[in-house]
Design a protein around this motif. Structure first.
Motif, short mmCIF file in Angstrom:
data_model
loop_
_atom_site.label_atom_id
_atom_site.label_comp_id
_atom_site.label_asym_id
_atom_site.label_seq_id
_atom_site.Cartn_x
_atom_site.Cartn_y
_atom_site.Cartn_z
N UNK A 1 0.83 -1.21 0.00
CA UNK A 1 0.00 0.00 0.00
C UNK A 1 0.86 1.27 0.00
N UNK A 2 2.04 1.20 0.62
CA UNK A 2 2.95 2.35 0.60
C UNK A 2 4.16 2.02 -0.27
N UNK A 3 4.87 3.06 -0.70
CA UNK A 3 6.02 2.87 -1.57
C UNK A 3 7.15 2.15 -0.85
N UNK A 4 7.78 1.24 -1.55
CA UNK A 4 8.98 0.57 -1.07
C UNK A 4 10.14 1.54 -1.27
N UNK A 5 11.11 1.61 -0.35
CA UNK A 5 12.25 2.51 -0.55
C UNK A 5 12.92 2.27 -1.92
N UNK A 6 13.34 3.34 -2.60
CA UNK A 6 13.87 3.23 -3.97
C UNK A 6 14.97 2.18 -4.16
N UNK B 1 12.65 -3.54 -6.84
CA UNK B 1 13.06 -4.47 -7.89
C UNK B 1 11.98 -4.63 -8.96
N UNK B 2 10.71 -4.46 -8.57
CA UNK B 2 9.60 -4.75 -9.46
C UNK B 2 8.63 -3.58 -9.56
N UNK B 3 9.03 -2.41 -9.14
CA UNK B 3 8.17 -1.24 -9.16
C UNK B 3 8.03 -0.66 -7.76
N UNK B 4 7.45 0.52 -7.63
CA UNK B 4 7.41 1.21 -6.34
C UNK B 4 6.54 0.54 -5.28
N UNK B 5 5.59 -0.30 -5.68
CA UNK B 5 4.67 -0.91 -4.71
C UNK B 5 4.69 -2.44 -4.73
N UNK B 6 5.51 -3.06 -5.56
CA UNK B 6 5.47 -4.51 -5.71
C UNK B 6 6.77 -5.14 -5.20
N UNK B 7 6.64 -6.15 -4.32
CA UNK B 7 7.81 -6.83 -3.79
C UNK B 7 7.44 -7.71 -2.61
N UNK B 8 8.45 -8.13 -1.87
CA UNK B 8 8.24 -8.94 -0.68
C UNK B 8 7.80 -8.08 0.49
#
Length: 142
Positions: free
Chosen positions: A5-10, A14-21
């Protein structure tokens, strides 16, 4: 792989600002959990994350390794001498840990000591024979 729901730190996108583990301690890299006394055991930068003999995708754990999304092609490991399929991993498995370096804007991904140069988002088709095994799969260049 989760939609955050929130942005992953830049540095961990790896897969975009909101997609990852889901775990910052795993650099937001999606991973298959290995349960052993209720502890998680997958860190791309930790050589102890993968016990010897269980690496069916040619991953590398340790300094310089990063989380890469696996491409559309699933992974297979075949015994060269007999042609027998040892392991088949579907393409929905997620991601894995691989050595990654960038020089002069060119990214190099190393899988089982073979180097692949690529550009961001490009699918790399992997075909390697190592120690009597044939590895086939795909990764997305970060």
């Amino acid at each position: 792989m989760l939609e955050q729901s929130s942005k992953i730190p830049p540095e961990y996108q790896y897969f975009g600002p909101h997609r990852g583990g889901s775990e910052i301690k795993y650099d937001y890299c999606p991973f298959q959990e290995i349960f052993k006394l209720n502890e998680r055991a997958t860190y791309c930068n930790d050589v102890m994350s993968n016990p010897k003999g269980t690496n069916f995708r040619g991953e590398t754990f340790g300094p310089g390794s990063s989380c890469l999304y696996e491409g559309k092609k699933g992974w297979s490991v075949i015994t060269v001498a007999t042609g027998k399929l040892i392991e088949r991993i579907p393409n929905n498995y997620g991601a894995g840990c691989y050595q990654v370096s960038t020089t002069g804007g060119i990214t190099t991904v190393t899988v089982l000591n073979k180097r692949y140069q690529c550009l961001g988002g490009q699918q790399i088709d992997i075909r390697i024979v190592s120690d009597g095994l044939k590895y086939e799969g795909s990764l997305l260049c970060p």
